[in-house]
Design an enzyme around this catalytic site. Sequence first.
Site, short mmCIF file in Angstrom:
data_model
loop_
_atom_site.label_atom_id
_atom_site.label_comp_id
_atom_site.label_asym_id
_atom_site.label_seq_id
_atom_site.Cartn_x
_atom_site.Cartn_y
_atom_site.Cartn_z
CG HIS A 1 -6.15 -9.26 1.84
ND1 HIS A 1 -6.47 -9.73 0.66
CD2 HIS A 1 -6.02 -7.85 1.64
CE1 HIS A 1 -6.34 -8.70 -0.27
NE2 HIS A 1 -6.29 -7.57 0.24
CG HIS B 1 -4.84 0.20 -3.77
ND1 HIS B 1 -4.14 0.24 -2.71
CD2 HIS B 1 -5.85 -0.58 -3.57
CE1 HIS B 1 -4.48 -0.52 -1.72
NE2 HIS B 1 -5.67 -1.23 -2.16
CE1 TYR C 1 -6.36 -7.84 -6.51
CE2 TYR C 1 -6.40 -8.88 -4.15
CZ TYR C 1 -6.36 -7.73 -4.78
OH TYR C 1 -5.83 -6.75 -4.32
NE ARG D 1 -3.52 -2.19 2.80
CZ ARG D 1 -3.33 -3.43 3.39
NH1 ARG D 1 -2.00 -3.61 4.08
NH2 ARG D 1 -4.17 -4.25 3.46
CE LYS E 1 -7.35 -0.98 5.55
NZ LYS E 1 -8.20 -1.07 4.28
NE ARG F 1 -2.97 -4.01 -1.25
CZ ARG F 1 -2.49 -4.60 -0.11
NH1 ARG F 1 -1.21 -4.80 0.13
NH2 ARG F 1 -3.45 -5.22 0.73
#
Length: 347
Positions: A320, A294, A329, A204, A229, A297
Amino acid sequence: MKWEAKIITHKKEKRIAVYFEKDIDLIARIKKLDGSRWSQSLVAWHLPDTEENRARFNLASHIHSLPSVEGIEQIVKFKQWMRSKRYSESTVTSYSEALKSFLVFYRKKPVAEITNEDVIIYNNEYILKNNLSASYQNQITNSIKLFFQTIRDTKMMVDRIHRPKRAKVLPNVLSKEEIKLILNAHSNIKHKMMLSLIYSCGLRCGELLALQPVHIDSKRNLILLKNAKGKKDRIAPLSPKILKMLREYYIVYKPCNYLFEGQIKGQPYDARSLQLILKQALKKVRITKPATLHWLRHSFATHLLESGTDLRYIQELLGHSSSKTTEIYTHVSTKSIQQIKSPFDDL
């Protein structure tokens, strides 16, 4: 120093626009304020429309834009509660501002009397009537839910607060050929290094800018991402090519506190400047897609999936919490789809 500030609606959001002749000191001061952004279309800096910012730029406060005295007290307590739980300062700001919008709407009603039905009325009479986005509505919902979890005397049933139906938007992905063009667009080693590191490790923007030289483990070919995050540390593999580039970059720039520093030594590189570097690269190689950092990524994750990497490893690399987030994805990976033969070919 002459400047003018006024309240505007920008991208369906109330903001305070500040207009002035170019002044380095004032730009530096505005950059430090939470939520400040530059708009090319407005040719102005703009900030969140908060009471604090109104006071800062001598804009008259309107009593109808304030919650009740009780509401203001509750917002202060809510901020204290979030800080004690170690929420990031940006989350504290966004959640308290979102809650303020809701409590302004119900400024004539005691907080203890607010019900689930009131949330539905607010959504219809404020969110929908003002054409505000589903993502903004979702942020309001998150703040309302969290706030009422901290309130003892309430009629609100937190688990029944409903949120807007989430749009199933697929992540934007660039091809490997496009990525190669973008990463080779800049001759400046720092610019090239930053974009390459985001793509090669699936970072990120904030994670890249928070990197320090000590986070690079060259012996084990790893990069340590601290306080990513959700305050979760994680590691990502460093390719030998990236490590070689990093060594060349380090010799030239000799970073001090942060791996990528701005014009002021020891200070992190500016996120807006990094976005601009990507825009310049896109322009150079004539890619007209509205790509953001982004997208790099997203492309990293999709290209890994297409090359046969297990989804569980991709989840770990991206940081995640839920595998469902990573599963999106599979919907943009073209490996299987491209092998499907259309019935049209048999006509």
